[in-house]
Write an enzyme that holds these catalytic residues in place. Structure first.
Site, PDB file in Angstrom:
ATOM      1  N   SER A  55       4.261   2.186   8.506  1.00  0.00           N
ATOM      2  CA  SER A  55       3.972   1.136   7.524  1.00  0.00           C
ATOM      3  C   SER A  55       5.236   0.691   6.804  1.00  0.00           C
ATOM      4  CB  SER A  55       2.962   1.647   6.491  1.00  0.00           C
ATOM      5  OG  SER A  55       1.705   1.855   7.067  1.00  0.00           O
ATOM      6  N   ASP A  81       0.356  -7.517   1.363  1.00  0.00           N
ATOM      7  CA  ASP A  81       0.774  -6.133   1.621  1.00  0.00           C
ATOM      8  C   ASP A  81       2.298  -6.025   1.704  1.00  0.00           C
ATOM      9  OD1 ASP A  81       0.375  -3.425   1.957  1.00  0.00           O
ATOM     10  OD2 ASP A  81       0.083  -3.546   4.125  1.00  0.00           O
ATOM     11  N   HIS A 105       0.819  -1.217   0.000  1.00  0.00           N
ATOM     12  CA  HIS A 105       0.000   0.000   0.000  1.00  0.00           C
ATOM     13  C   HIS A 105       0.856   1.271   0.000  1.00  0.00           C
ATOM     14  CE1 HIS A 105       0.298  -0.156   4.554  1.00  0.00           C
ATOM     15  NE2 HIS A 105       0.403   1.156   4.385  1.00  0.00           N
TER      16      HIS A 105
END
Length: 301
Positions: free
Chosen positions: A248, A177, A141
């Site tokens: 992230s 991811d 992402h």
């Protein structure tokens, strides 16, 4: 008369005691007051990196984001072909762990021209090195943002402020991811984090990332659970080490400094349901297990 005088003195003492208590209460309230502060070191770090990125983009020394999007499609759900040599690491103290992670953790940012000022900005995310020749890991992402901003390129910045251009997407997995990228190291050998074979529930872990631009921020916890995501049917795990927006893609390592996971997302749980949310009860910290990451690299053993 003597009795009245004694009562008068007693009343004065009580009143003074109340005032004293009130003043002490006010002082205590001031002492525990928390004032919001910006992440000054983070802002300075990001500003310097943004200025360097601006120069690279102006000189056309970057890889266009459109090319990276093509790579992402071409190498979707494929093995990166990167060969990783397993290593055995010794356990580390907390201070040793911080420097171990700092040397390999990167600030990942997509550059874009601000629509409110003439400056180039960097989005905030994290990543880490897995091979000295410039192979890094982050989230899918991070390289596939949902917003409509037009990005120029993707860049990685080390703790010393050196900016590296992301030149290629070697592997991209939306279900897990995960993204494995190549950066131009300009001949420099980078410090790589070793990958563990698997992850163990209950083991101590450390995380490093850049939550809310608090750069190179380390926290500690345990692996609290492993489960299978019902929507994507992929293994996930949760940890108790704190992280937030901007972390992230950051590394999660065991007490020997071996990667056991990759920061992915958070999920809030409230007492209420639907639109009537009550109190926040539990904030889950979701991580991609290293056993999944190992499916996208090769071992020389």
């Amino acid at each position: 008369m003597k009795i009245n005088y004694i009562l008068y003195l007693s009343l004065v003492f009580v009143l003074n005691s109340c005032n004293s208590t009130k003043n002490t209460s006010e002082i205590s309230k001031t002492d525990v007051e928390i004032i919001d502060e910006v992440a000054e070191n983070g802002s300075e770090f990001v500003s310097a990196a943004s200025a360097e990125v601006d120069k690279l983009v102006a000189a056309n020394l970057h890889t266009p984001f459109t090319k990276l999007e093509e790579d992402r499609t071409k190498n979707f759900e494929v093995n990166s072909g990167v060969v990783i040599t397993p290593t055995i690491s010794a356990k580390k103290t907390g201070n040793q762990m911080y420097h171990h992670l700092q040397e390999s953790t990167l600030y990942i940012g997509s550059s874009y021209l601000c629509d409110k000022c003439p400056n180039v900005h960097l989005s905030a995310a994290s990543g880490f090195v897995i091979h000295e020749d410039g192979i890094i890991v982050t989230n899918y992402h991070v390289i596939a943002p949902r917003d409509s901003i037009k990005y120029d390129g993707l860049f990685a910045v080390d703790h010393e402020g050196t900016v590296y251009v992301v030149t290629e997407v070697l592997s991209a997995s939306k279900a897990n991811d995960l993204a494995i990228l190549k950066v131009d190291t300009m001949g420099t050998k980078l410090n790589a984090l070793p990958l563990a074979e698997t992850e163990l529930v209950g083991e101590d872990v450390y995380m490093m990332g850049h939550p809310f631009k608090n750069t190179f921020f380390m926290t500690k916890g345990i692996i609290s659970r492993k489960y299978v995501n019902s929507e994507k049917s992929q293994p996930k795990m949760t940890i108790t080490a704190e992280f937030g927006l901007g972390a992230s893609g950051g590394p999660v390592v065991n007490d020997s400094g071996e990667v056991v996971g990759v920061v992915s997302a958070t999920r809030a749980n409230y007492t209420g349901s639907g639109k009537q949310k009550g109190d926040l009860q539990l904030l889950l910290k979701i991580v991609i297990p290293v056993s999944q990451l190992n499916n996208y690299v090769k071992s020389d053993v």
